[in-house]
Scaffold this active site. Structure first.
Site, PDB file in Angstrom:
ATOM      1  N   HIS A 418       0.809  -1.216   0.000  1.00 65.52           N
ATOM      2  CA  HIS A 418       0.000   0.000   0.000  1.00 65.52           C
ATOM      3  C   HIS A 418       0.848   1.276   0.000  1.00 65.52           C
ATOM      4  CE1 HIS A 418      -3.694   1.997  -0.115  1.00 65.52           C
ATOM      5  NE2 HIS A 418      -4.360   1.354   0.808  1.00 65.52           N
ATOM      6  N   ASP A 422      -2.423   1.639  -4.606  1.00 65.95           N
ATOM      7  CA  ASP A 422      -3.640   1.965  -3.867  1.00 65.95           C
ATOM      8  C   ASP A 422      -4.743   0.971  -4.205  1.00 65.95           C
ATOM      9  OD1 ASP A 422      -4.518   2.689  -6.383  1.00 65.95           O
ATOM     10  OD2 ASP A 422      -4.228   4.837  -6.046  1.00 65.95           O
TER      11      ASP A 422
END
Length: 446
Positions: A418, A422
Site C-alpha cells: 500500500h 492503492d
C-alpha cells in the site's frame, strides 16, 4: 548474485590454501537465495588464505579470501594502486589549502539511486552509541572535509561512515581508513543503523511456555524463508483484495484439449501456463503493478517475469521464474512451467532460474485452499493467490433470464504494497485477471 541478496553461506572450498588455480576454475561454492552457486576464479593465481570456513554465513561485500594473482595482473594492480595514491595526495593537498579545521557532520551525504535501497542511506543521521572499534561512546563525531569529499564521491552516508573502524587520534577516521574500507568492498554498507529513540515501541520480553516435544532444527532454506517473510511484512504494508472468477470456459477447454495438446507439443497442459498467460496480459494493462520500490522512487519494470511459488519435496518454498511471459505463446509457457516444476522437484534449479521475478503468483488451490493471503515476494509490490477451482450452483444471466447452473468458480486474492499501490490499482488489476479467466475463448485452437 542477485540485487536482494544480503548474505551467503560458504558450502565448500574447492581450492586449498597454497594451491594454484587457473582463471575460470571453481574456487568455492556459495549458497544464496535458496540455490547453490559456483564461484569461478577471476584470474590465475594462488590461494594464500581463506578467512571463512565451510558453513559460515558471510554478509555481501565481505572479504572471504586472499589471492596472489599472476604477474601480469599484479602489475596492473600496482599501476592502479599507484594512480590512486597520486590522486589521494592531490586530494590531501587541496584539503590542507582549503581548511585546517575539522567539520562536524550536520546533514546526510546525498546518495545515488543505485545505493538508495541500502539500509545505510536514511533521511537523517543518528549517531550510534557504540560505533568505534573500542566500543566507547562517539556521540560527538567529527570528520575532515577530505573525508566528506570522498564520501560524497562514493555516495557513502554519514551512518555508514560512522561504522568504519577508525585508527586516527581520538578515534578520528583517516583517509587511509576510508580507502581500506572501499578496497574491502564496503562491508558495512547494508548494516542496520543503531537507533536509540526513547519513544520507540519495544517488544516486551515475555516468557512464553513453548511446550515440550520433538525439536527440529530449521535447515538453511527454512531460515532464509523465515527471514524473507518477516522482512517483507516489516517493510511493506500489506493489503489484500478479493474477487471470484467463473472458470467454466477455461476448465472445459483444458479438459477437452489436454491430451491433444500433449500429443502435438509433447508438453503437459496444466492450469499454470493459462494463469501465467492471463496475468501477463493484465500486467500489460496495468504496468504499475509490475514494479518495485527504491526509497522514494517507484521502478516500473521493463520486462514481465512471472514467478511461480513452488513447493519442494522438503516442504520448503521456492519461486522459479518464467522470463518475458508476455512474449511467449501457450506452448512455450507450458514448456517453461513444466521445466521449472521438474527442476524444483529434483532440486536442480540454478541461480538464473529464480532471479528477475517482477510479479509472483501462488496457486494455493493445489493444496485444496479456497483462498489465501500471500506475503509479497520482495522487492515486488504485489502477489496473486489462486484458490481451488470448485463447482458451485450459481445464478447466471441467459437470454431466457436468470437461471441457476453448475459453474466452476475460483477465488483470487491479491496482496499489494500500500506504499505504492492503492486500492483502485490493486482492485482493478485483480478484477482484470478474473475477466481474462472468464472471457477465455472456448473455441481456441491448440
Amino acid at each position: 548474485m542477485g540485487e536482494s541478496i544480503t548474505e551467503g553461506t560458504i558450502i565448500n572450498w574447492l581450492v586449498n590454501e597454497g594451491d594454484s588455480f587457473e582463471e575460470g576454475d571453481i574456487i568455492l561454492e556459495v549458497a544464496t537465495d535458496k540455490v547453490d552457486n559456483e564461484v569461478p576464479a577471476p584470474v590465475s593465481g594462488t590461494l594464500v588464505k581463506t578467512l571463512f570456513n565451510a558453513k559460515d554465513v558471510v554478509p555481501v561485500g565481505t572479504v572471504i579470501a586472499v589471492l596472489e594473482i599472476s604477474e601480469e595482473k599484479s602489475s596492473k594492480k600496482q599501476s592502479v594502486t599507484s594512480s590512486r595514491s597520486e590522486s589521494s595526495k592531490e586530494d590531501l593537498s587541496r584539503d590542507k589549502k582549503s581548511t585546517k579545521k575539522s567539520s562536524h557532520l550536520a546533514s546526510p551525504v546525498p546518495s545515488s539511486s543505485s545505493n538508495s535501497s541500502s539500509n545505510s542511506n536514511s533521511a537523517s543521521f543518528s549517531v550510534p552509541s557504540n560505533s568505534s572499534p573500542s566500543g566507547r561512546s562517539v556521540g560527538d563525531l567529527f570528520f575532515s572535509p577530505l573525508i566528506i569529499s570522498i564520501a560524497k564521491e562514493q555516495h557513502i552516508s554519514f551512518e555508514e561512515l560512522s561504522r568504519i573502524p577508525a585508527t586516527g587520534n581520538e578515534g578520528r577516521l583517516r583517509k587511509s581508513d576510508l580507502f581500506s574500507y572501499l578496497e574491502e568492498g564496503r562491508p558495512y554498507k547494508f548494516a542496520q543503523a543503531v537507533i536509540q529513540d526513547p519513544t520507540a515501541y519495544r517488544i516486551p520480553q515475555l516468557n512464553f511456555d513453548k511446550g515440550k516435544g520433538k525439536i527440529i532444527e530449521m535447515d538453511r532454506m527454512r531460515q532464509m524463508i523465515a527471514d524473507h517473510m518477516v522482512y517483507s511484512k516489516h517493510t511493506a504494508p500489506h493489503v489484500t483484495a478479493y474477487v471470484e472468477a467463473d472458470m467454466t470456459n477455461m476448465v472445459n477447454w483444458r479438459n477437452a484439449n489436454k491430451e491433444a495438446f500433449q500429443k502435438k507439443h509433447g508438453e503437459r497442459l496444466t492450469f499454470t501456463p493459462l494463469f501465467v498467460e492471463a496475468v501477463a496480459k493484465a500486467i500489460k494493462d496495468f504496468p504499475n503493478i509490475n514494479a518495485s520500490v527504491d526509497g522514494s522512487n517507484i521502478i516500473v519494470k521493463e520486462h514481465i517475469n512471472i514467478g511461480m511459488a513452488t513447493a519442494l519435496p522438503s516442504g520448503n518454498l521456492i519461486v522459479p521464474v518464467v522470463k518475458n511471459a508476455d512474449q511467449k505463446d501457450l506452448r512455450t509457457l507450458a514448456e517453461n512451467v513444466n521445466e521449472m516444476a521438474n527442476k524444483a522437484r529434483e532440486n536442480k534449479l540454478g541461480g538464473d532460474d529464480i532471479k528477475g521475478s517482477t510479479f509472483t503468483i501462488s496457486n494455493v488451490g493445489t493444496f485444496g485452499s479456497v483462498m489465501g493471503t500471500p506475503i509479497i515476494n520482495q522487492p515486488e509490490v504485489a502477489i496473486l493467490a489462486l484458490g481451488i477451482i470448485k463447482k458451485r450452483a450459481e445464478v447466471i444471466e441467459t437470454k431466457k433470464g436468470d437461471e441457476i447452473a453448475v459453474r466452476s468458480m475460483m477465488y483470487l486474492s491479491l496482496s499489494f504494497d500500500h506504499r505504492v499501490v492503492d486500492g483502485f490499482l490493486g482492485g482493478s488489476f485483480v478484477r482484470r485477471v478474473a475477466d481474462y479467466f472468464e472471457q477465455f475463448d472456448s473455441n481456441r485452437k491448440i
